[in-house]
Design an enzyme around this catalytic site. Structure first.
Site, PDB file in Angstrom:
ATOM      1  CE  LYS A  34       2.882   3.779  23.328  1.00  5.16           C
ATOM      2  NZ  LYS A  34       1.664   4.064  22.777  1.00  5.16           N
ATOM      3  CG  ASP A  61       3.681   6.058  20.761  1.00 11.25           C
ATOM      4  OD1 ASP A  61       2.438   5.977  20.884  1.00 11.25           O
ATOM      5  OD2 ASP A  61       3.772   7.166  21.893  1.00 11.25           O
TER       6      ASP A  61
END
Ligand code: GLU
Length: 452
Positions: free
Chosen positions: A130, A170
């Site tokens: 991430k 995201d």
């Protein structure tokens, strides 16, 4: 056997907190997983001996870098960017990039940790990662966003690659940002590869990637209800968020005959007693994607609706809840209110939207509760399919992708049922099922590699 092999859960969590000071979100995510895994590995010596959970809870690497950019007024701005590469035991690191002022190393470490289990559950060969920055795209011009994305990629490009680490979108990173970042990556490397997913259809993107997370979370809800011989049709649904995940969850719930009552953003929620139908959903998509407006504007357009400033939607009575905004948006009290109002199923479209206390409330009430790592895996699944299409240099047809998404979500549901059985109950513990099924796959790959 080494002394530290059989520490108890409390000691393990204590150690995680001590090694990661000031990182509460990361400790929370690890605890939620460890609560189930400790029980599962009690009699499985190999996992202890090779310290598998401890190793998954220590990212392979955390890259932190400065991102300088110039705003439209000529001011030099400095932000911090990160990429957390958590684990690549079963495939290249894979996971989104988040641009939001709340982004910290703790948030990205929790997300990369969660992503490792989520990606394993999809059945596709993807590790967990991430990234992001504490940059707030809200209120910035297109040019400012472009300059930020380019500067961010000027450092990130040396750490990623189609077989190394494949970022995606995201919160705060959608088609526009992916386009700017892909353009800069291509310029820096002179390579056209599937290094990012969520790309535009003109340059290697996959059909249904945009819809996949919200649709997938709704399919998961449908699968859970089917175990109780129930369905979405005729039920009231409360949804938080108003971005990509929330609007597509609303769309699929509506298509399946449910009535969506709410959407929200950081300023509050809208309640529409008439239901948020497809025409209204299209209006919200346009508001968010093109005009970059706020959800409060909904009540000016649709006069039967109310805007509740500064509140979350969990007090609205419903049978179904889909938290699709952000982490820790649904507290223990919210969970008690939902259960008290007759909510029978919760499917998390966001990552870790329910606090640890809220998770325990849902588990104890034995309602159908799907954690994000299972329920929202549809997005990264179609990202995985985008990687396959890029490698093969072909594009699959929409019907094929829609079918694969339905199949993958059904497969994740089946894995949760396999490992989430609760003695004496016909309601699966989906948190436990997802944690164990995700862990087992990654753990077994790690055992095969020895100590590396
Ligand atoms: N950010 C999404 C997630 O939380 C998608 C990641 C991806 O497509 O790689 O799973």
């Amino acid at each position: 056997m080494a002394v530290s092999d059989h520490v108890d859960l409390a000691t393990f969590i204590e150690g995680v907190k001590r090694r990661n000071p000031g990182q509460p979100e990361f400790a929370q995510a690890v605890q939620e997983v460890a609560e189930d895994i400790f029980d599962f590995i009690r009699d499985k010596e190999q996992y202890h001996k090779y310290q598998i959970l401890r190793r998954i809870a220590e990212p392979d690497r955390v890259i932190s870098f400065r991102v300088c950019w110039e705003d439209d007024k000529g001011n030099i701005r400095v932000q911090r960017g990160w990429r957390v590469q958590n684990n690549n035991a079963i495939g290249p690191y894979k996971g989104g990039i988040r641009f939001h002022p709340s982004v910290t190393e703790s948030v990205l470490k929790f997300l990369a940790f969660e992503q490792t289990f989520k990606n394993a559950l999809t059945g596709l060969p993807m590790g967990g990662g991430k990234g992001g920055a504490n940059f707030n795209p809200k209120g910035k011009s297109d040019n400012e966003v472009m300059r930020f994305c380019q500067s961010f990629m000027n450092e990130l490009y040396r750490h990623i690659g189609a077989d190394v680490d494949v970022p995606a979108g995201d919160i705060g990173v959608g088609a526009r940002e992916i386009g700017y970042m892909f353009g800069q990556y291509k310029r820096l490397t002179n390579e056209f590869t599937g290094v990012l997913t969520g790309k535009g259809l003109e340059y290697g993107g996959s059909l249904i990637r945009t819809e996949a997370t919200g649709y997938g979370a709704t399919y998961f809800m449908q699968n859970m209800l089917a175990t109780q011989k129930d369905e979405i049709k005729g039920k009231k649904a409360v949804i938080s968020g108003s971005g990509n995940v929330a609007t597509h969850a609303a769309e699929k719930v509506t298509q399946l005959g449910g009535k969506v009552l709410t959407l929200s953003d950081s300023e509050g929620f809208i309640y529409d007693p008439d239901g948020i139908d497809q025409t209204k959903i299209n209006w919200v998509k346009d508001l968010k994607n093109k005009r970059r407006g706020r959800i409060s504007e909904y009540v000016k357009e649709f006069t039967g609706a109310e805007f509740h400033v500064g509140k979350t939607p969990w007090s609205v009575p419903c049978e179904l809840a889909l938290p699709c905004a952000t982490q820790n948006e649904l507290t223990g009290d919210d969970a008690r209110t939902l259960v008290g109002n007759g909510c029978i199923a919760v499917s998390e479209g966001a990552n870790m939207p329910t606090t640890l206390e809220g998770v325990h409330v849902f588990k104890d009430a034995q309602i159908l509760f799907a954690p994000g790592k299972a329920a929202n895996a549809g997005g990264v699944s179609v990202s995985g399919l985008e990687m396959s299409q890029n490698s093969a240099r072909i594009s699959w047809k929409e019907e094929e992708l829609q079918r694969l998404l339905v199949d993958i979500m059904a497969g994740i549901h089946a894995s949760c049922v396999e490992y989430g059985g609760r003695p004496g109950s016909k309601v699966t513990d989906y948190v436990r099922g997802a944690n164990i099924a995700g862990f087992k796959k990654v753990a077994d790959a790690m055992l095969a590699f020895g100590v590396v």
